[in-house]
Design an enzyme around this catalytic site. Structure first.
Site, PDB file in Angstrom:
ATOM      1  N   ARG A 272      38.287  40.201  39.252  1.00 21.04           N
ATOM      2  CA  ARG A 272      37.109  40.602  38.501  1.00 21.04           C
ATOM      3  C   ARG A 272      35.935  40.717  39.466  1.00 21.04           C
ATOM      4  O   ARG A 272      35.782  39.865  40.348  1.00 21.04           O
ATOM      5  CB  ARG A 272      36.747  39.564  37.430  1.00 21.04           C
ATOM      6  CG  ARG A 272      37.816  39.330  36.386  1.00 21.04           C
ATOM      7  CD  ARG A 272      37.984  40.479  35.436  1.00 21.04           C
ATOM      8  NE  ARG A 272      36.763  40.743  34.688  1.00 21.04           N
ATOM      9  CZ  ARG A 272      36.570  41.839  33.948  1.00 21.04           C
ATOM     10  NH1 ARG A 272      37.498  42.766  33.885  1.00 21.04           N
ATOM     11  NH2 ARG A 272      35.445  42.004  33.292  1.00 21.04           N
TER      12      ARG A 272
ATOM     13  N   HIS B 231      40.490  38.076  51.231  1.00 24.97           N
ATOM     14  CA  HIS B 231      40.644  39.518  51.036  1.00 24.97           C
ATOM     15  C   HIS B 231      41.733  40.026  51.975  1.00 24.97           C
ATOM     16  O   HIS B 231      41.759  39.647  53.154  1.00 24.97           O
ATOM     17  CB  HIS B 231      39.320  40.231  51.330  1.00 24.97           C
ATOM     18  CG  HIS B 231      39.384  41.705  51.100  1.00 24.97           C
ATOM     19  ND1 HIS B 231      39.397  42.251  49.832  1.00 24.97           N
ATOM     20  CD2 HIS B 231      39.464  42.744  51.958  1.00 24.97           C
ATOM     21  CE1 HIS B 231      39.476  43.572  49.941  1.00 24.97           C
ATOM     22  NE2 HIS B 231      39.521  43.896  51.217  1.00 24.97           N
TER      23      HIS B 231
END
Length: 197
Positions: A99, A117
């Site tokens: 999100r 990431h």
């Protein structure tokens, strides 16, 4: 009076493999004893997240805050903050939490919010990182642990790991190679961060 712990709240959306790597490292390395930290809760925005069941198997408290129950991003983030703040977190760890967070949410946890990431930031922010690295002809790819700021995937870098991009790699084969490194560097980076809190 019980001991005061540095509480960690982990946010997930999917399989929870990074959450599990963190939980296993916390147990193996006795974070409670060595840095006074514990994983206080695992929270997901998806009822079908297999990571919630995995967290329960690992003995971790879980909660569900479905984003579809809210009519705006701000309303969801407010509910999510209430669920997180119930645990007085020293650190909020995004582990495959899919999100985009509002600036207000990010500001609320400034300095306490970290993410992993699947690219060597600042390259390939956002989604489809592995295919984009292959398409660009990259010889290496990797993962980055970073502080979260209002700019997507742009916060100060805490740790990185590099893997080769091999001839014939697909997004899936590269993703698997990167994920194995994520499971190594995320617990290390979180553990080092806990020392500073």
């Amino acid at each position: 009076m019980g001991r005061e712990y540095k509480n960690i709240v982990i946010l997930i959306s999917g399989s929870g493999s990074n959450m599990a790597a963190l939980a296993r490292a916390a147990e193996r390395e006795d974070w409670a004893g060595t840095v006074g930290a514990r994983i206080a809760a695992v929270i997901s925005n998806r009822a079908d997240s297999t990571g919630l069941a995995l967290a329960r198997e690992l003995g971790l408290p879980t909660a569900l805050v479905p984003h579809k129950d809210y009519d705006s991003r701000e309303a969801f983030d407010a509910a999510l903050m209430a669920a997180i703040d119930a645990h007085s977190p020293a650190l909020v760890v995004l582990a495959g939490f899919m999100r985009i967070l509002t600036p207000g949410f990010v500001a609320h946890y400034a300095g306490r919010l970290v993410n992993i990431h699947p690219s060597l930031l600042p390259a390939f922010t956002g989604l489809n990182t592995h295919q984009r690295a292959i398409d660009a002809g990259c010889k290496v790819a990797g993962a980055t642990v970073h502080h979260v700021t209002a700019d997507l995937d742009h916060g100060p870098i805490l740790a990185q790991a590099v893997v080769p991009v091999l001839p014939g790699d697909t997004a899936d084969t590269l993703a698997a190679r990167v994920l194995s490194q994520e499971h190594r560097i995320y617990p290390q980076a979180v553990r080092e961060l806990l020392d500073t809190l």
